[in-house]
Motif scaffolding. Structure first.
Motif, short mmCIF file in Angstrom:
data_model
loop_
_atom_site.label_atom_id
_atom_site.label_comp_id
_atom_site.label_asym_id
_atom_site.label_seq_id
_atom_site.Cartn_x
_atom_site.Cartn_y
_atom_site.Cartn_z
N UNK A 94 15.92 -31.97 -10.56
CA UNK A 94 16.77 -33.00 -11.19
C UNK A 94 18.12 -33.06 -10.50
N UNK A 95 18.66 -31.89 -10.15
CA UNK A 95 19.94 -31.85 -9.43
C UNK A 95 19.82 -32.55 -8.07
N UNK A 96 18.69 -32.34 -7.40
CA UNK A 96 18.47 -32.97 -6.10
C UNK A 96 18.09 -34.44 -6.21
N UNK A 97 17.59 -34.84 -7.39
CA UNK A 97 17.15 -36.21 -7.59
C UNK A 97 15.73 -36.46 -7.10
N UNK A 98 14.92 -35.39 -6.97
CA UNK A 98 13.53 -35.53 -6.53
C UNK A 98 12.65 -34.59 -7.35
N UNK A 99 11.36 -34.90 -7.47
CA UNK A 99 10.46 -33.96 -8.13
C UNK A 99 10.26 -32.71 -7.28
N UNK A 100 10.05 -31.58 -7.95
CA UNK A 100 9.88 -30.30 -7.26
C UNK A 100 8.55 -29.68 -7.65
N UNK A 101 7.87 -29.15 -6.66
CA UNK A 101 6.67 -28.34 -6.89
C UNK A 101 7.05 -26.89 -6.67
N UNK A 102 6.45 -25.99 -7.45
CA UNK A 102 6.68 -24.56 -7.28
C UNK A 102 5.45 -23.95 -6.60
N UNK A 103 5.69 -23.19 -5.56
CA UNK A 103 4.62 -22.50 -4.84
C UNK A 103 4.90 -21.00 -4.91
N UNK A 104 3.97 -20.27 -5.50
CA UNK A 104 4.10 -18.80 -5.58
C UNK A 104 3.39 -18.18 -4.40
N UNK A 105 4.07 -17.37 -3.63
CA UNK A 105 3.49 -16.72 -2.45
C UNK A 105 3.06 -15.30 -2.76
#
Length: 105
Positions: A94-105
């Motif tokens: 939201x801060x960046x203004x784009x959707x974010x995906x989370x990737x767990x390594x």
């Protein structure tokens, strides 16, 4: 729910690279005892705190229309901790203004 996993909500914070909490204060240095973790080397630039204790590090991959937050664990991460980790990543998006995906390594 797996045995031993807490029913209490977890607090997960994505701390930026030079956050005072993990870099500046002597009392917080107990959070950085790397011998307890499955750390294979590299740089711990951005830190993931779970309930105030370092548990992983993260980096972001920014693109024009979205971003990925890649979280590299330093110990095993439970399902409730993974679910809680999505909340700050979404807020970061939201801060960046784009959707974010989370990737767990």
């Amino acid at each position: 729910m797996p045995a031993g996993e807490s029913t209490l909500p977890r607090r997960v914070d994505l701390v930026q690279g030079y956050g005072e909490y993990v870099m500046s204060y002597t009392p917080s240095k107990t959070l950085m005892q790397l011998s307890e973790y499955e750390f294979t080397g590299g740089t711990l630039l951005h830190t993931v705190l779970i309930d105030g204790i370092m548990a992983a590090h993260w980096k972001h991959v920014l693109r024009t229309r979205d971003a990925t937050v890649a979280i590299d664990r330093l110990r095993s991460i439970s399902a409730s901790e993974r679910a809680a980790g999505a909340r700050p990543a979404i807020a970061y998006g939201r801060h960046l203004g784009v959707p974010v995906q989370v990737e767990w390594l």
